[in-house]
Design a protein around this motif. Sequence first.
Motif, PDB file in Angstrom:
ATOM      1  N   GLY A   1       0.807  -1.213   0.000  1.00 13.22           N
ATOM      2  CA  GLY A   1       0.000   0.000   0.000  1.00 13.22           C
ATOM      3  C   GLY A   1       0.844   1.268   0.000  1.00 13.22           C
ATOM      4  O   GLY A   1       2.055   1.233   0.179  1.00 13.22           O
ATOM      5  N   ARG A   2       0.148   2.370  -0.195  1.00 14.92           N
ATOM      6  CA  ARG A   2       0.850   3.644  -0.356  1.00 14.92           C
ATOM      7  C   ARG A   2       1.347   4.236   0.967  1.00 14.92           C
ATOM      8  O   ARG A   2       2.169   5.144   0.973  1.00 14.92           O
ATOM      9  N   HIS A   3       0.822   3.714   2.079  1.00 18.41           N
ATOM     10  CA  HIS A   3       1.219   4.254   3.387  1.00 18.41           C
ATOM     11  C   HIS A   3       2.066   3.269   4.178  1.00 18.41           C
ATOM     12  O   HIS A   3       2.046   3.278   5.404  1.00 18.41           O
ATOM     13  N   THR A   4       2.791   2.424   3.463  1.00 15.56           N
ATOM     14  CA  THR A   4       3.673   1.471   4.144  1.00 15.56           C
ATOM     15  C   THR A   4       5.094   1.599   3.611  1.00 15.56           C
ATOM     16  O   THR A   4       5.597   0.729   2.906  1.00 15.56           O
ATOM     17  N   PRO A   5       5.762   2.719   3.929  1.00 12.89           N
ATOM     18  CA  PRO A   5       7.161   2.834   3.503  1.00 12.89           C
ATOM     19  C   PRO A   5       8.002   1.762   4.191  1.00 12.89           C
ATOM     20  O   PRO A   5       7.708   1.373   5.329  1.00 12.89           O
ATOM     21  N   GLU A   6       9.002   1.301   3.503  1.00  9.80           N
ATOM     22  CA  GLU A   6       9.836   0.217   4.035  1.00  9.80           C
ATOM     23  C   GLU A   6      10.424   0.585   5.401  1.00  9.80           C
ATOM     24  O   GLU A   6      10.586  -0.285   6.270  1.00  9.80           O
ATOM     25  N   ALA A   7      10.710   1.859   5.616  1.00 12.28           N
ATOM     26  CA  ALA A   7      11.351   2.290   6.865  1.00 12.28           C
ATOM     27  C   ALA A   7      10.549   1.897   8.098  1.00 12.28           C
ATOM     28  O   ALA A   7      11.110   1.664   9.175  1.00 12.28           O
ATOM     29  N   ILE A   8       9.242   1.812   7.931  1.00 11.53           N
ATOM     30  CA  ILE A   8       8.389   1.452   9.068  1.00 11.53           C
ATOM     31  C   ILE A   8       8.722   0.045   9.554  1.00 11.53           C
ATOM     32  O   ILE A   8       8.633  -0.271  10.741  1.00 11.53           O
ATOM     33  N   GLY A   9       9.134  -0.798   8.607  1.00  8.76           N
ATOM     34  CA  GLY A   9       9.513  -2.166   8.952  1.00  8.76           C
ATOM     35  C   GLY A   9      10.917  -2.266   9.542  1.00  8.76           C
ATOM     36  O   GLY A   9      11.257  -3.249  10.193  1.00  8.76           O
ATOM     37  N   ASP A  10      11.731  -1.255   9.305  1.00  6.46           N
ATOM     38  CA  ASP A  10      13.090  -1.274   9.864  1.00  6.46           C
ATOM     39  C   ASP A  10      13.079  -1.090  11.375  1.00  6.46           C
ATOM     40  O   ASP A  10      14.030  -1.467  12.056  1.00  6.46           O
TER      41      ASP A  10
ATOM     42  N   ALA B   1      -2.865   4.003  10.669  1.00  6.29           N
ATOM     43  CA  ALA B   1      -1.856   3.140  11.293  1.00  6.29           C
ATOM     44  C   ALA B   1      -0.475   3.791  11.200  1.00  6.29           C
ATOM     45  O   ALA B   1       0.326   3.725  12.142  1.00  6.29           O
ATOM     46  N   LEU B   2      -0.212   4.410  10.059  1.00  2.00           N
ATOM     47  CA  LEU B   2       1.088   5.076   9.909  1.00  2.00           C
ATOM     48  C   LEU B   2       1.221   6.223  10.911  1.00  2.00           C
ATOM     49  O   LEU B   2       2.311   6.485  11.428  1.00  2.00           O
ATOM     50  N   ARG B   3       0.091   6.883  11.204  1.00  2.00           N
ATOM     51  CA  ARG B   3       0.130   7.959  12.189  1.00  2.00           C
ATOM     52  C   ARG B   3       0.464   7.407  13.581  1.00  2.00           C
ATOM     53  O   ARG B   3       1.110   8.068  14.390  1.00  2.00           O
ATOM     54  N   GLU B   4       0.059   6.151  13.826  1.00  2.00           N
ATOM     55  CA  GLU B   4       0.377   5.508  15.116  1.00  2.00           C
ATOM     56  C   GLU B   4       1.877   5.208  15.241  1.00  2.00           C
ATOM     57  O   GLU B   4       2.485   5.427  16.264  1.00  2.00           O
ATOM     58  N   LEU B   5       2.429   4.652  14.176  1.00  2.00           N
ATOM     59  CA  LEU B   5       3.818   4.173  14.257  1.00  2.00           C
ATOM     60  C   LEU B   5       4.835   5.142  13.676  1.00  2.00           C
ATOM     61  O   LEU B   5       6.040   5.001  13.920  1.00  2.00           O
ATOM     62  N   GLY B   6       4.388   6.090  12.888  1.00  2.00           N
ATOM     63  CA  GLY B   6       5.291   6.965  12.169  1.00  2.00           C
ATOM     64  C   GLY B   6       6.224   7.796  13.043  1.00  2.00           C
ATOM     65  O   GLY B   6       7.453   7.788  12.815  1.00  2.00           O
ATOM     66  N   PRO B   7       5.688   8.520  14.021  1.00  2.00           N
ATOM     67  CA  PRO B   7       6.562   9.384  14.808  1.00  2.00           C
ATOM     68  C   PRO B   7       7.706   8.634  15.498  1.00  2.00           C
ATOM     69  O   PRO B   7       8.839   9.118  15.521  1.00  2.00           O
ATOM     70  N   ALA B   8       7.432   7.433  16.029  1.00  2.00           N
ATOM     71  CA  ALA B   8       8.502   6.650  16.656  1.00  2.00           C
ATOM     72  C   ALA B   8       9.550   6.247  15.622  1.00  2.00           C
ATOM     73  O   ALA B   8      10.764   6.239  15.901  1.00  2.00           O
ATOM     74  N   THR B   9       9.087   5.943  14.413  1.00  2.00           N
ATOM     75  CA  THR B   9      10.019   5.573  13.344  1.00  2.00           C
ATOM     76  C   THR B   9      10.922   6.755  12.987  1.00  2.00           C
ATOM     77  O   THR B   9      12.144   6.597  12.833  1.00  2.00           O
TER      78      THR B   9
ATOM     79  N   LEU C   1       3.118  11.767   6.343  1.00  2.00           N
ATOM     80  CA  LEU C   1       2.301  12.289   7.460  1.00  2.00           C
ATOM     81  C   LEU C   1       2.350  13.815   7.515  1.00  2.00           C
ATOM     82  O   LEU C   1       1.811  14.412   8.455  1.00  2.00           O
ATOM     83  N   ARG C   2       3.018  14.426   6.511  1.00  2.00           N
ATOM     84  CA  ARG C   2       3.186  15.887   6.507  1.00  2.00           C
ATOM     85  C   ARG C   2       3.724  16.385   7.849  1.00  2.00           C
ATOM     86  O   ARG C   2       3.235  17.346   8.419  1.00  2.00           O
ATOM     87  N   LEU C   3       4.696  15.643   8.387  1.00  2.00           N
ATOM     88  CA  LEU C   3       5.342  16.057   9.634  1.00  2.00           C
ATOM     89  C   LEU C   3       6.445  17.052   9.310  1.00  2.00           C
ATOM     90  O   LEU C   3       7.165  16.900   8.330  1.00  2.00           O
TER      91      LEU C   3
END
Lengths: 431, 431
Positions: free
Chosen positions: A351-360, B399-407, B427-429
């Motif tokens: 999907g468009r909101h799952t950048p690989e970095a999230i998995g790192d 979901a990305l908003r949940e995990l994004g900032p920590a990443t 996330l336009r952070l």
Amino acid sequence: MIILDTTAADFADRFTALVEGRRESATDVTKGVTAIIARVRAEGEAALADLTRTLDRHDLATTGWRIDPAECAAAYAALDPDLRTALDLAATRIRAYHERQKPTDTDYTDAAGVRLGARWRAVDAAGIYVPGGRAAYPSSLLMNAIPARVAGVERLVMVTPTPDGQINPLVLAAAHLAGIDEIWRVGGAQAIAALAYGAGRIAAVDVVTGPGNAWVAEAKRQVYGVVGIDMVAGPSEIVVVADALNDPDWTAADLLSQAEHDTTTQSILFTDDADYANKVAAAVETQLKTLATAVTARIAWDTNGAIIVVESLADAAPLIDRLAPEHLQLAIDEPQAFFDRIRHAGSVFMGRHTPEAIGDYVAGPNHVLPTGRRARFASGLSVLDFMKRTSFLQLDEDALRELGPATVKLADAEGLPAHAKSVALRLRLNR
Amino acid sequence: MIILDTTAADFADRFTALVEGRRESATDVTKGVTAIIARVRAEGEAALADLTRTLDRHDLATTGWRIDPAECAAAYAALDPDLRTALDLAATRIRAYHERQKPTDTDYTDAAGVRLGARWRAVDAAGIYVPGGRAAYPSSLLMNAIPARVAGVERLVMVTPTPDGQINPLVLAAAHLAGIDEIWRVGGAQAIAALAYGAGRIAAVDVVTGPGNAWVAEAKRQVYGVVGIDMVAGPSEIVVVADALNDPDWTAADLLSQAEHDTTTQSILFTDDADYANKVAAAVETQLKTLATAVTARIAWDTNGAIIVVESLADAAPLIDRLAPEHLQLAIDEPQAFFDRIRHAGSVFMGRHTPEAIGDYVAGPNHVLPTGRRARFASGLSVLDFMKRTSFLQLDEDALRELGPATVKLADAEGLPAHAKSVALRLRLNR
């Protein structure tokens, strides 16, 4: 960076060259590593002290062989609170994902009255290599240590070089969080040798995992079989599949997130829109202007990067299987349907909101993945790498009477009479 | 053969010597194998033809490169009916046991709205090495091929040397039964190289398994990472735990069934009765007088055999864990309680009516097991050796908003700004 078009006459040859291109550094370290391992086996601690003095420029007798758990606890306590929360989130989610990998024992009795099964147990001790300096990633420590802990490994040992005696406090904080039992200030091939064979105060372990430079990787290869290892690792790679509905800036950042790791990494984009391809290429150039890691990322992108324009995204699937990429990011509307057509990939980001970095970092699945086309046959690091299975069998006299005669027949046919006799005696068979 | 008594003053030292004793032959074949692999990579088929002419004394152009499936079907049809029934029983039971090893995919969405999981798939192609001559065991072919077939491997390739053009019809019959797709008359390190890299008409595979001599084993070690391999195998061993209630003749046959395999194999008996130990030793001598494989078994028993007399059988468990034996036979009344105390063994055979030989042929569990103390960290061959796991991840914007900032926090802390950017852009952070 090269741009390939599947409709070009030379596409097949150029794509094959891309698939077969070796990005491993050609440095031949085999002999040097063999010599170091032999020396550690012969001289033990003295070899470790001497090599550390030469290579890491500090004296273990002065700096101390071990890093105290209290030092790790202090580093964890001293973290910026937001960073500590982020690290906690990562550890919690990695643990949760890996808990589900724990295998189930089997134990059943079949129609012939034979009891059969398999029992899983953790290895007694695991050693984790943590690089020093630039590549010292706390996330990597968590990704290696947590599966071992989830498996139930009782003794979890970390080795890490501390050049000039220095160590990254973030790594110590992660070691605290992961619950490492012993940390030794030893690195390089000598540390791998110590883990595999034991060396004085460092007792041998059963499995060695963790990333490292060419010397560390070759040392792991050489001790494979004496201990278990995670895998032969090579340079990292990502394949991104993106249609023109994606923001070119997002895709450019995805490609660069792989490129910034190391000059040998590879980023490949598949798209069905030549105009979008050009936009992404331009966005990469723009981002490289301000990226703090631009020197590395530029070399990786220029040398190994590729954009492949396909007529339809469906055409990309068989090409991707030939690449068997470590990371596959599917920035499209129906990623599951695409994933269903892929046979070989280490990890897939849908999907468009799952950048690989999230998995790192925080998602949970392991970021230690098969590289260099090894996803054809290898899997990411898991709890199973720190466990082993014992099969078992139990027959009573009746069950042996069921299976015994066939065993005698086959053993005799293979020319192994003692095998046959061990069965025949119990059944009082004449042979 | 040595007899050790745990109450003797020198027991600890002598047992350590037994644990650490290397039975591997010292032949250094590394360089020879490296040269053969390089030659096959450079010259392809021509190297295979030439090496086969020299080493196996036949010309592939005359004998043919492949063995026809029809020849295998004919060999199967021509088998003695009892033997064919025995082979059928073995295949059926091996298949049934391995069917239960097939892993389950996971796919779930957690509280953060993140979809996670893992998908298992078979490798595309597997190559199985089958030795020629004396060690050509049909049972071994079944044990390697059936797990691959159960895994779902589409292309199953067998390589085997046919010295002077000859091949064991029993092996052909087993190949028919196992459903091998291609059989090539090529052996040695050159066959392993062809499987790993491809050579002319032999296309490369993804996983290589199967037993072989020192050259084959070293070749597998050298191609590990280019393809997956089963394991580094060494000489075989058995530990038998038996009290005085067992017929000494049964136990002697159990020990000899291991010893007859090869002069490097090891048979060890643990018993709590010195008188019984002597009776077993005498029974071994008696059986050796008439055993057709006595020459091999005698050398193995004399050189590597051991009887260890313990005060109580419970004392044996920690000693056995140090040996981490390939095979562990528990000829006692409460084998499960004993097994519960054992951490390391490849396969366990419980009770007085479960001779190890039953596991070699028809019981069902795999007989390809970790040797030489590798049961500390390795498992027997299984369906998993022919499969690989792809992890996956799917986040939506929430979901990305949940995990994004920590990443972003962790990526910045690790000095990987493109990683952070790939998340922050979505996330336009502001960073």
